[in-house]
Structure formats: structure tokens, C-alpha cells
Design a protein around this motif. Structure first.
Motif, PDB file in Angstrom:
ATOM      1  N   LEU A   1       3.315  -4.498  -8.990  1.00  0.00           N
ATOM      2  CA  LEU A   1       2.877  -4.308  -7.608  1.00  0.00           C
ATOM      3  C   LEU A   1       1.932  -3.126  -7.435  1.00  0.00           C
ATOM      4  CD1 LEU A   1       6.338  -4.938  -5.931  1.00  0.00           C
ATOM      5  CD2 LEU A   1       4.310  -6.387  -5.657  1.00  0.00           C
ATOM      6  N   GLY A   2       1.979  -2.178  -8.361  1.00  0.00           N
ATOM      7  CA  GLY A   2       1.112  -1.009  -8.274  1.00  0.00           C
ATOM      8  C   GLY A   2       1.615   0.071  -7.350  1.00  0.00           C
ATOM      9  N   VAL A   3       2.841  -0.062  -6.864  1.00  0.00           N
ATOM     10  CA  VAL A   3       3.471   0.976  -6.032  1.00  0.00           C
ATOM     11  C   VAL A   3       4.918   1.127  -6.504  1.00  0.00           C
ATOM     12  CG1 VAL A   3       2.031   0.486  -4.014  1.00  0.00           C
ATOM     13  CG2 VAL A   3       4.260  -0.652  -4.262  1.00  0.00           C
ATOM     14  N   PRO A   4       5.544   2.282  -6.267  1.00  0.00           N
ATOM     15  CA  PRO A   4       6.947   2.445  -6.669  1.00  0.00           C
ATOM     16  C   PRO A   4       7.873   1.497  -5.906  1.00  0.00           C
ATOM     17  CG  PRO A   4       5.915   4.578  -6.219  1.00  0.00           C
ATOM     18  CD  PRO A   4       4.967   3.537  -5.716  1.00  0.00           C
ATOM     19  N   VAL A   5       8.843   0.935  -6.612  1.00  0.00           N
ATOM     20  CA  VAL A   5       9.939   0.202  -5.982  1.00  0.00           C
ATOM     21  C   VAL A   5      11.172   1.082  -6.165  1.00  0.00           C
ATOM     22  CG1 VAL A   5      11.333  -1.888  -5.957  1.00  0.00           C
ATOM     23  CG2 VAL A   5       8.887  -2.030  -6.466  1.00  0.00           C
ATOM     24  N   VAL A   6      11.646   1.647  -5.066  1.00  0.00           N
ATOM     25  CA  VAL A   6      12.665   2.687  -5.102  1.00  0.00           C
ATOM     26  C   VAL A   6      14.040   2.102  -4.774  1.00  0.00           C
ATOM     27  CG1 VAL A   6      13.382   4.917  -4.159  1.00  0.00           C
ATOM     28  CG2 VAL A   6      10.939   4.367  -4.374  1.00  0.00           C
ATOM     29  N   ILE A   7      15.012   2.312  -5.668  1.00  0.00           N
ATOM     30  CA  ILE A   7      16.372   1.826  -5.442  1.00  0.00           C
ATOM     31  C   ILE A   7      17.099   2.720  -4.446  1.00  0.00           C
ATOM     32  CG2 ILE A   7      18.649   1.534  -6.497  1.00  0.00           C
ATOM     33  CD1 ILE A   7      16.801  -0.717  -7.185  1.00  0.00           C
ATOM     34  N   GLU A   8      17.754   2.092  -3.478  1.00  0.00           N
ATOM     35  CA  GLU A   8      18.627   2.791  -2.534  1.00  0.00           C
ATOM     36  C   GLU A   8      20.012   2.160  -2.627  1.00  0.00           C
ATOM     37  OE1 GLU A   8      19.188   3.580   2.274  1.00  0.00           O
ATOM     38  OE2 GLU A   8      17.259   2.865   1.510  1.00  0.00           O
ATOM     39  N   ASN A   9      20.997   2.927  -3.060  1.00  0.00           N
ATOM     40  CA  ASN A   9      22.357   2.411  -3.201  1.00  0.00           C
ATOM     41  C   ASN A   9      23.077   2.423  -1.861  1.00  0.00           C
ATOM     42  OD1 ASN A   9      21.844   3.963  -6.073  1.00  0.00           O
ATOM     43  ND2 ASN A   9      22.948   2.041  -6.305  1.00  0.00           N
ATOM     44  N   LYS A  10      23.639   1.263  -1.473  1.00  0.00           N
ATOM     45  CA  LYS A  10      24.434   1.134  -0.247  1.00  0.00           C
ATOM     46  C   LYS A  10      25.727   0.400  -0.590  1.00  0.00           C
ATOM     47  CE  LYS A  10      20.908   1.122   3.422  1.00  0.00           C
ATOM     48  NZ  LYS A  10      21.524   2.114   4.296  1.00  0.00           N
ATOM     49  N   PRO A  11      26.692   1.086  -1.233  1.00  0.00           N
ATOM     50  CA  PRO A  11      27.920   0.400  -1.638  1.00  0.00           C
ATOM     51  C   PRO A  11      28.887   0.190  -0.490  1.00  0.00           C
ATOM     52  CG  PRO A  11      28.031   2.716  -2.233  1.00  0.00           C
ATOM     53  CD  PRO A  11      26.653   2.492  -1.669  1.00  0.00           C
ATOM     54  N   GLY A  12      29.735  -0.844  -0.644  1.00  0.00           N
ATOM     55  CA  GLY A  12      30.774  -1.096   0.340  1.00  0.00           C
ATOM     56  C   GLY A  12      30.649  -2.445   1.001  1.00  0.00           C
TER      57      GLY A  12
ATOM     58  N   ALA B   1       8.953  -4.335 -11.598  1.00  0.00           N
ATOM     59  CA  ALA B   1       8.188  -4.822 -10.444  1.00  0.00           C
ATOM     60  C   ALA B   1       7.178  -3.785  -9.969  1.00  0.00           C
ATOM     61  CB  ALA B   1       9.128  -5.209  -9.313  1.00  0.00           C
ATOM     62  N   SER B   2       7.524  -2.504 -10.115  1.00  0.00           N
ATOM     63  CA  SER B   2       6.594  -1.433  -9.729  1.00  0.00           C
ATOM     64  C   SER B   2       5.279  -1.560 -10.491  1.00  0.00           C
ATOM     65  CB  SER B   2       7.224  -0.065 -10.004  1.00  0.00           C
ATOM     66  OG  SER B   2       8.366   0.152  -9.223  1.00  0.00           O
ATOM     67  N   LYS B   3       5.378  -1.912 -11.763  1.00  0.00           N
ATOM     68  CA  LYS B   3       4.165  -2.058 -12.578  1.00  0.00           C
ATOM     69  C   LYS B   3       3.310  -3.199 -12.071  1.00  0.00           C
ATOM     70  CE  LYS B   3       6.879  -0.576 -16.604  1.00  0.00           C
ATOM     71  NZ  LYS B   3       7.472  -1.034 -17.894  1.00  0.00           N
TER      72      LYS B   3
ATOM     73  N   SER C   1       0.816  -1.217   0.000  1.00  0.00           N
ATOM     74  CA  SER C   1       0.000   0.000   0.000  1.00  0.00           C
ATOM     75  C   SER C   1       0.851   1.269   0.000  1.00  0.00           C
ATOM     76  CB  SER C   1      -0.924  -0.005   1.228  1.00  0.00           C
ATOM     77  OG  SER C   1      -0.164  -0.061   2.422  1.00  0.00           O
ATOM     78  N   ARG C   2       2.176   1.096  -0.068  1.00  0.00           N
ATOM     79  CA  ARG C   2       3.080   2.257  -0.113  1.00  0.00           C
ATOM     80  C   ARG C   2       4.375   1.844  -0.810  1.00  0.00           C
ATOM     81  NH1 ARG C   2       6.519   1.465   4.462  1.00  0.00           N
ATOM     82  NH2 ARG C   2       5.641   0.032   6.011  1.00  0.00           N
ATOM     83  N   PRO C   3       5.255   2.787  -1.117  1.00  0.00           N
ATOM     84  CA  PRO C   3       6.484   2.453  -1.852  1.00  0.00           C
ATOM     85  C   PRO C   3       7.353   1.431  -1.122  1.00  0.00           C
ATOM     86  CG  PRO C   3       6.100   4.816  -1.912  1.00  0.00           C
ATOM     87  CD  PRO C   3       5.096   4.258  -0.953  1.00  0.00           C
TER      88      PRO C   3
END
Length: 334
Positions: free
Chosen positions: A72-83, A68-70, A42-44
Motif C-alpha cells: 500500500l505504500g503507507v504504514p498499517v498499524v496494529i491496534e489491540n482491542k481485546p475482550g 500489506a504496508s509494503k 495517503s496516510r497510515p
């Protein structure tokens, strides 16, 4: 009883009856409302890509997230965590709620590094393995002006110049690092490993002439095709279809095979119903033409495993990586 009193009594009776009916119906109505409010998702959703932005891994993860956003119907937001060898996504699962709104890519390194150093997670017991989707193709590439043109020539050069030939990799303990260390051991050579946070940084370094050689995924492909880099060998069990004339390391004479499936995971304790929703949505991405085009761009195959198979794969791989680390003498000191 006067007619007016009878009318009042009748109205009261009807009111009480209506109230009783509402009370009976209310639980169903409230459950329905609660279900609608709590329906997943129900949310991103946050999807951690444990590599820097701009590399091949980041590109693939963004294509999967968009597709996948399409579904699921909600945004799937990438968060980069390198290292830390691509393990920061798995580490984040230790603090994340198991509600399906925080997910991560699961690179092979998460099954290896806990055998090499203290890590805040156990990849088998602390992570929900949702679905496996694809895998990396690894290769050894060098600058076009390197004084060798084949893997055998590189080995001869390294033997003549021990410790002077450097190569970039995506972090200590990652697959590109250990694959070359295992190969070097079998070839009897000493190379100088240079760790980077991700493939984008490696490409900047090698194209800028700061390192002579690299071990990594197929972010090198367009530069090999343009002539800026030379591909010495690939590390899989078979030749890469994009470079049919380039031999594998095993074909070149050293028994080293490195393949690396990866998929999507979340915190332990996730609701199976939520896992199924996510599994189905990400599985559907494998039929998306945009995702297929991205896989082709980076020469990555489709490697699908459902939730049960992926979970079993994780346990097998964790045990196999322990054996590899012990064989190479890289086990953590207790």
C-alpha cells in the motif's frame, strides 16, 4: 489607430485568450490535483486485532499488516482491542468512517455473539467484508502431568469428576468455548470453563499450572513439541500436518468439527475502488515469504476468499451460527 494603441489592444487580446484557455484547462488540472490529494491511501491505516498482544492471532495480524504496508505504500498499524470474544473490532466499525483507514480482523465470533447477547452491530449489514486470508486450527491440550493421555481417557476422568476439570478458552461465546461445550454435550461430561481475554493469557495460565486443560488455537504447538503440554485432539475435519499422530475429535468418537476462516473488514458503505485497493494489497500478502512463515509457525492454512465470496460466506455463516446457538440453548433472551 496609433501603433502604440494597436499593441496594447493586441496584448489585451492575447491575455484574454490565455485566460480563456486556462479556464478551459483548469477543471482538468484541478481534478487531477484533487485526485492526487485524495488518492487512497495517503496516510497510515489502523488495523484492529481484537486480541491481546503476544498471542498467535496478534502475531499473524502483525505479519499481515507489515506485508500489506509494503503493497500500500503507507504504514498499517496494529491496534489491540481485546475482550468481548474478539468482537471489539467489529464494534469499532460502527463509529469508524468508511474511508478505508480503519479496518479490523473478522473472527468467527462476530457471526455468533449477536445471537447470544445484544451487540452494537449486525455482521452482515454493518461490515464491509474485504478479503478472507487464513483460518485457525483448534485443539484441546492439557498439562504434561494431567492424569489422562488421550481424549477418551479425559472423558472418563471428567465423568468420574464432574465439574472439577477446568479448561481455559478465549471468552464466552468464542469458537474455542463453544466447540468444547458442544463436544462436552455429546460426550456427556461436565467441564469447568474459565474465560480469558486471549491466547497469550491462556498459555500463561496453563504453563503456570493454574488450569489443567485448554481449548484454543495452535499457540500450544511449541509447548506440545517441547513436552510441556500434551495435545489430546484437534477439532478440524482433518488431522493437523504438524501433529499427524494426534486424532481429531471426530476420529476419537464424537461428531464435532470446528473450523474458523478469518479475514479483513471495514465499516459499511466503503467505496468499491478503495475496497479493491485493500483487497489486492492483502491478497498479495499471501505470497509474502514472511507471511507464509508466520502461518506455518502457528499452523494456519491459507484460506482465500475474494470480496464477493467473503460477503456471501458472512451471510451463510451468520445463519448457520444462529442454528448452532439455538441447538445449544444459548440464544439471547428477548
Amino acid at each position: 489607430m496609433p501603433s502604440s494603441d494597436r499593441s496594447v489592444s493586441r496584448r489585451k487580446a492575447l491575455t484574454l485568450a490565455a485566460s480563456g484557455a486556462a479556464a478551459v484547462a483548469a477543471p482538468g488540472l484541478f481534478s487531477s490535483a484533487a485526485w492526487a490529494q485524495d488518492k487512497f491511501p495517503s496516510r497510515p491505516i489502523t488495523l484492529i486485532a481484537p486480541w491481546p498482544a503476544g498471542g498467535s492471532s496478534d502475531g499473524v495480524m502483525r505479519a499481515l499488516a507489515l506485508s500489506a504496508s509494503k503493497a500500500l505504500g503507507v504504514p498499517v498499524v496494529i491496534e489491540n482491542k481485546p475482550g468481548v470474544g474478539g468482537t471489539l473490532g467489529a464494534s469499532a466499525m460502527m463509529q469508524a468512517r468508511p474511508d478505508g483507514y480503519t479496518l479490523t480482523q473478522l473472527p468467527l465470533g462476530i457471526y455468533r455473539l449477536p445471537h447470544m447477547q445484544a451487540m452494537p452491530f449486525n455482521p452482515v449489514t454493518d461490515i464491509t467484508h474485504i478479503v478472507c486470508l487464513t483460518g485457525y486450527t483448534f485443539g484441546i491440550a492439557c498439562t504434561a502431568d494431567a492424569p489422562f493421555k488421550t481424549l477418551k481417557e479425559m472423558v472418563a476422568y471428567a465423568k468420574a469428576n464432574p465439574g472439577k476439570l477446568e479448561y481455559g478458552h478465549t471468552g464466552t461465546g468464542t469458537t474455542p468455548h463453544l466447540a468444547i461445550e458442544e463436544f462436552s454435550d455429546k460426550a456427556g461430561i461436565q467441564l469447568n470453563p474459565i474465560p480469558f481475554k486471549g491466547s497469550a493469557e491462556i498459555m500463561t495460565a496453563i504453563l503456570g499450572g493454574h488450569i489443567r486443560m485448554m481449548s484454543g488455537t495452535t499457540e500450544f504447538a511449541p509447548h506440545v513439541q517441547s513436552g510441556k503440554l500434551r495435545l489430546l485432539a484437534t477439532l478440524g475435519s482433518q488431522r493437523n500436518k504438524a501433529f499427524p499422530d494426534v486424532p481429531t475429535v471426530k476420529e476419537s468418537g464424537w461428531d464435532t468439527i470446528t473450523e474458523s476462516p478469518f479475514g479483513i473488514g471495514g465499516p459499511k458503505g466503503m467505496d468499491p475502488a478503495v475496497v479493491k485497493v485493500l483487497h489486492d494489497a492483502f491478497k498479495a500478502t499471501l505470497d509474502d515469504p514472511e507471511v507464509k512463515a508466520t502461518f506455518d509457525k502457528f499452523f494456519q492454512p491459507t484460506v482465500y476468499m475474494n470480496t464477493a465470496d467473503y460477503t456471501a460466506y458472512a451471510a451463510r455463516t451468520f445463519a448457520a451460527e444462529k442454528n448452532t446457538i439455538e441447538r445449544l440453548g444459548l440464544s439471547k433472551k428477548n
